[in-house]
Write a protein that holds these residues in place. Structure first.
Motif, PDB file in Angstrom:
ATOM      1  N   GLY A 195     -56.547 -69.449  25.786  1.00 30.21           N
ATOM      2  CA  GLY A 195     -57.733 -70.064  26.361  1.00 30.21           C
ATOM      3  C   GLY A 195     -58.961 -69.180  26.223  1.00 30.21           C
ATOM      4  O   GLY A 195     -60.062 -69.664  25.929  1.00 30.21           O
ATOM      5  N   ILE A 196     -58.779 -67.877  26.404  1.00 30.55           N
ATOM      6  CA  ILE A 196     -59.887 -66.928  26.226  1.00 30.55           C
ATOM      7  C   ILE A 196     -60.304 -66.880  24.766  1.00 30.55           C
ATOM      8  O   ILE A 196     -61.505 -66.891  24.448  1.00 30.55           O
ATOM      9  CB  ILE A 196     -59.464 -65.534  26.731  1.00 30.55           C
ATOM     10  N   PHE A 197     -59.330 -66.826  23.858  1.00 33.87           N
ATOM     11  CA  PHE A 197     -59.649 -66.810  22.424  1.00 33.87           C
ATOM     12  C   PHE A 197     -60.580 -67.962  22.059  1.00 33.87           C
ATOM     13  O   PHE A 197     -61.506 -67.807  21.260  1.00 33.87           O
ATOM     14  CB  PHE A 197     -58.368 -66.923  21.590  1.00 33.87           C
ATOM     15  N   ARG A 198     -60.322 -69.127  22.634  1.00 31.20           N
ATOM     16  CA  ARG A 198     -61.078 -70.327  22.250  1.00 31.20           C
ATOM     17  C   ARG A 198     -62.509 -70.329  22.772  1.00 31.20           C
ATOM     18  O   ARG A 198     -63.282 -71.231  22.441  1.00 31.20           O
ATOM     19  CB  ARG A 198     -60.335 -71.571  22.744  1.00 31.20           C
ATOM     20  N   THR A 199     -62.868 -69.351  23.594  1.00 30.36           N
ATOM     21  CA  THR A 199     -64.234 -69.301  24.142  1.00 30.36           C
ATOM     22  C   THR A 199     -65.003 -68.064  23.695  1.00 30.36           C
ATOM     23  O   THR A 199     -66.140 -67.873  24.121  1.00 30.36           O
ATOM     24  CB  THR A 199     -64.190 -69.320  25.685  1.00 30.36           C
ATOM     25  N   LEU A 200     -64.380 -67.238  22.850  1.00 31.38           N
ATOM     26  CA  LEU A 200     -65.070 -66.022  22.416  1.00 31.38           C
ATOM     27  C   LEU A 200     -66.247 -66.395  21.512  1.00 31.38           C
ATOM     28  O   LEU A 200     -66.062 -67.081  20.502  1.00 31.38           O
ATOM     29  CB  LEU A 200     -64.094 -65.100  21.675  1.00 31.38           C
ATOM     30  N   PRO A 201     -67.446 -65.923  21.824  1.00 33.89           N
ATOM     31  CA  PRO A 201     -68.628 -66.366  21.077  1.00 33.89           C
ATOM     32  C   PRO A 201     -68.739 -65.791  19.669  1.00 33.89           C
ATOM     33  O   PRO A 201     -69.343 -66.406  18.786  1.00 33.89           O
ATOM     34  CB  PRO A 201     -69.790 -65.890  21.966  1.00 33.89           C
ATOM     35  N   ASP A 202     -68.173 -64.604  19.451  1.00 33.41           N
ATOM     36  CA  ASP A 202     -68.381 -63.924  18.168  1.00 33.41           C
ATOM     37  C   ASP A 202     -67.088 -63.722  17.385  1.00 33.41           C
ATOM     38  O   ASP A 202     -67.000 -62.813  16.551  1.00 33.41           O
ATOM     39  CB  ASP A 202     -69.042 -62.561  18.411  1.00 33.41           C
ATOM     40  N   SER A 203     -66.084 -64.537  17.662  1.00 37.07           N
ATOM     41  CA  SER A 203     -64.787 -64.365  16.987  1.00 37.07           C
ATOM     42  C   SER A 203     -64.281 -65.714  16.488  1.00 37.07           C
ATOM     43  O   SER A 203     -63.341 -66.292  17.056  1.00 37.07           O
ATOM     44  CB  SER A 203     -63.770 -63.728  17.942  1.00 37.07           C
TER      45      SER A 203
ATOM     46  N   GLU B 181     -55.855 -75.019  27.336  1.00 36.70           N
ATOM     47  CA  GLU B 181     -56.926 -76.017  27.383  1.00 36.70           C
ATOM     48  C   GLU B 181     -57.634 -75.998  28.733  1.00 36.70           C
ATOM     49  O   GLU B 181     -58.862 -76.119  28.815  1.00 36.70           O
ATOM     50  CB  GLU B 181     -56.345 -77.406  27.108  1.00 36.70           C
ATOM     51  N   GLN B 182     -56.868 -75.808  29.802  1.00 33.45           N
ATOM     52  CA  GLN B 182     -57.464 -75.765  31.132  1.00 33.45           C
ATOM     53  C   GLN B 182     -58.276 -74.495  31.350  1.00 33.45           C
ATOM     54  O   GLN B 182     -59.355 -74.528  31.953  1.00 33.45           O
ATOM     55  CB  GLN B 182     -56.359 -75.891  32.180  1.00 33.45           C
TER      56      GLN B 182
ATOM     57  N   ARG C 234     -59.736 -72.759  28.992  1.00 34.40           N
ATOM     58  CA  ARG C 234     -60.959 -72.932  28.189  1.00 34.40           C
ATOM     59  C   ARG C 234     -61.980 -73.779  28.938  1.00 34.40           C
ATOM     60  O   ARG C 234     -63.169 -73.445  29.003  1.00 34.40           O
ATOM     61  CB  ARG C 234     -60.615 -73.605  26.862  1.00 34.40           C
ATOM     62  N   ALA C 235     -61.523 -74.897  29.511  1.00 27.99           N
ATOM     63  CA  ALA C 235     -62.429 -75.781  30.245  1.00 27.99           C
ATOM     64  C   ALA C 235     -63.027 -75.068  31.453  1.00 27.99           C
ATOM     65  O   ALA C 235     -64.218 -75.237  31.768  1.00 27.99           O
ATOM     66  CB  ALA C 235     -61.690 -77.041  30.679  1.00 27.99           C
ATOM     67  N   GLY C 236     -62.206 -74.257  32.137  1.00 22.43           N
ATOM     68  CA  GLY C 236     -62.705 -73.532  33.298  1.00 22.43           C
ATOM     69  C   GLY C 236     -63.784 -72.518  32.925  1.00 22.43           C
ATOM     70  O   GLY C 236     -64.801 -72.391  33.616  1.00 22.43           O
ATOM     71  N   ILE C 237     -63.572 -71.811  31.824  1.00 20.83           N
ATOM     72  CA  ILE C 237     -64.562 -70.830  31.371  1.00 20.83           C
ATOM     73  C   ILE C 237     -65.853 -71.521  30.953  1.00 20.83           C
ATOM     74  O   ILE C 237     -66.956 -71.090  31.313  1.00 20.83           O
ATOM     75  CB  ILE C 237     -63.990 -69.989  30.218  1.00 20.83           C
ATOM     76  N   GLN C 238     -65.725 -72.619  30.215  1.00 21.37           N
ATOM     77  CA  GLN C 238     -66.912 -73.305  29.721  1.00 21.37           C
ATOM     78  C   GLN C 238     -67.647 -74.064  30.824  1.00 21.37           C
ATOM     79  O   GLN C 238     -68.811 -74.432  30.650  1.00 21.37           O
ATOM     80  CB  GLN C 238     -66.524 -74.259  28.597  1.00 21.37           C
ATOM     81  N   ALA C 239     -66.990 -74.283  31.968  1.00 18.15           N
ATOM     82  CA  ALA C 239     -67.655 -74.936  33.090  1.00 18.15           C
ATOM     83  C   ALA C 239     -68.589 -73.991  33.836  1.00 18.15           C
ATOM     84  O   ALA C 239     -69.431 -74.442  34.613  1.00 18.15           O
ATOM     85  CB  ALA C 239     -66.615 -75.499  34.055  1.00 18.15           C
TER      86      ALA C 239
ATOM     87  N   PRO D 283     -55.548 -78.083  38.338  1.00 16.23           N
ATOM     88  CA  PRO D 283     -54.718 -78.484  37.184  1.00 16.23           C
ATOM     89  C   PRO D 283     -53.556 -77.532  36.945  1.00 16.23           C
ATOM     90  O   PRO D 283     -52.499 -77.956  36.460  1.00 16.23           O
ATOM     91  CB  PRO D 283     -55.695 -78.480  36.004  1.00 16.23           C
ATOM     92  N   LEU D 284     -53.711 -76.253  37.291  1.00 20.86           N
ATOM     93  CA  LEU D 284     -52.587 -75.321  37.154  1.00 20.86           C
ATOM     94  C   LEU D 284     -51.464 -75.695  38.119  1.00 20.86           C
ATOM     95  O   LEU D 284     -50.284 -75.485  37.820  1.00 20.86           O
ATOM     96  CB  LEU D 284     -53.041 -73.884  37.407  1.00 20.86           C
ATOM     97  N   THR D 285     -51.833 -76.233  39.274  1.00 17.12           N
ATOM     98  CA  THR D 285     -50.819 -76.708  40.216  1.00 17.12           C
ATOM     99  C   THR D 285     -49.985 -77.816  39.582  1.00 17.12           C
ATOM    100  O   THR D 285     -48.755 -77.827  39.676  1.00 17.12           O
ATOM    101  CB  THR D 285     -51.486 -77.222  41.505  1.00 17.12           C
ATOM    102  N   SER D 286     -50.659 -78.753  38.921  1.00 13.16           N
ATOM    103  CA  SER D 286     -49.946 -79.848  38.256  1.00 13.16           C
ATOM    104  C   SER D 286     -49.028 -79.321  37.165  1.00 13.16           C
ATOM    105  O   SER D 286     -47.886 -79.777  37.031  1.00 13.16           O
ATOM    106  CB  SER D 286     -50.949 -80.844  37.659  1.00 13.16           C
ATOM    107  N   GLU D 287     -49.504 -78.357  36.375  1.00  9.88           N
ATOM    108  CA  GLU D 287     -48.673 -77.805  35.308  1.00  9.88           C
ATOM    109  C   GLU D 287     -47.472 -77.051  35.876  1.00  9.88           C
ATOM    110  O   GLU D 287     -46.379 -77.084  35.295  1.00  9.88           O
ATOM    111  CB  GLU D 287     -49.498 -76.882  34.415  1.00  9.88           C
ATOM    112  N   SER D 288     -47.673 -76.359  36.986  1.00 14.69           N
ATOM    113  CA  SER D 288     -46.567 -75.634  37.613  1.00 14.69           C
ATOM    114  C   SER D 288     -45.498 -76.595  38.103  1.00 14.69           C
ATOM    115  O   SER D 288     -44.292 -76.319  37.987  1.00 14.69           O
ATOM    116  CB  SER D 288     -47.092 -74.791  38.784  1.00 14.69           C
TER     117      SER D 288
END
Length: 240
Positions: free
Chosen positions: A49-57, A117-118, A120-125, A160-165
């Motif tokens: 999830g972090i990888f998908r939000t890195l601005p320069d990578s 995915e969750q 990533r969405a949390g970071i981008q929010a 959403p992490l609760t649902s996944e758990s």
């Protein structure tokens, strides 16, 4: 209806003295598979999830996107069989790995795509100003993710992490396909031996319900303790 709950006190003629103790043992296997798979999913899912939000990578972003699409779009049961039958054939050392751990990897990787995915969405929010504030303080990218971005992003994605758990406990039932002695395997075998499917499946259902409810309460407690009043509303407003 003629209930016969006393069947749980009968001797199944195996390793366990009674069907009740056999079910508790199977429940223990289910909990072990679920919790270890959740640990794998949270660890890998957070990284992806972090990888998908890195601005320069861009290469890490592409890698994260491929990971999510790959593991999210292959059915879990197929992934279980791939890990159990195909991976050991392609990688000979994996033949020495117990099926229990292969199931954990399959379920963990499958769920990691959803958690990624969750995250990533949390970071981008988050408002972009938080990222800029970290950079203005001289933080490196790992530092402002660690101290600024992630603590707030995880607060957003706790529901959403609760649902996944909870889902990972339910999805652990596919482990029966590779002969892991969890609750679904117990239910199938005990029903065949006793012909009391109603009692067996009601008891197993109760075990799943208790497990899911316990996870729900634990995550609700974590959400309550980590909540920042008004933060999610502000973050959501900043994302538009």
């Amino acid at each position: 209806m003629n209930w016969q709950w006393e069947i749980f006190l009968m001797d199944p003629g195996g390793k366990q003295p009674t069907y009740w103790e056999w079910m508790l043992s199977a429940w223990g296997w289910t909990i072990s598979v679920s919790l270890l798979s959740l640990l794998v999913a949270l660890s890998i899912g957070s990284i992806i999830g972090i990888f998908r939000t890195l601005p320069d990578s861009p290469w890490l972003v592409r890698f994260g996107n491929v990971w999510v699409e790959l593991f999210r779009n292959i059915p879990l049961l197929v992934q279980i069989f791939l890990w159990y039958h195909v991976i050991p054939a392609l990688i000979p050392p994996m033949k020495e790995v117990h099926g229990f751990y292969l199931v954990i990897l399959a379920l963990g990787f499958f769920t990691s795509a959803r958690i990624a995915e969750q995250v990533r969405a949390g970071i981008q929010a988050l408002p972009k100003g938080q990222r800029y504030a970290g950079m203005a303080m001289g933080f490196t990218t790992p530092q402002y993710y660690r101290y600024v971005i992630l603590p707030m992003a995880y607060r957003i994605v706790i529901p959403p992490l609760t649902s996944e758990s909870m889902n990972i406990f339910k999805n652990s039932s596919v482990a029966f396909a590779v002969s892991i002695s969890e609750l679904t395997m117990f239910a199938m075998q005990a029903q065949e031996e006793t012909s009391r499917g109603i009692e067996i499946y009601l008891a197993v259902t109760a075990c799943y319900v208790v497990s899911a409810f316990a996870i729900n309460r634990i995550m609700a407690y974590i959400e309550k303790k980590t909540r920042v009043p008004g933060f999610i509303v502000q973050a959501g407003g900043g994302g538009h």
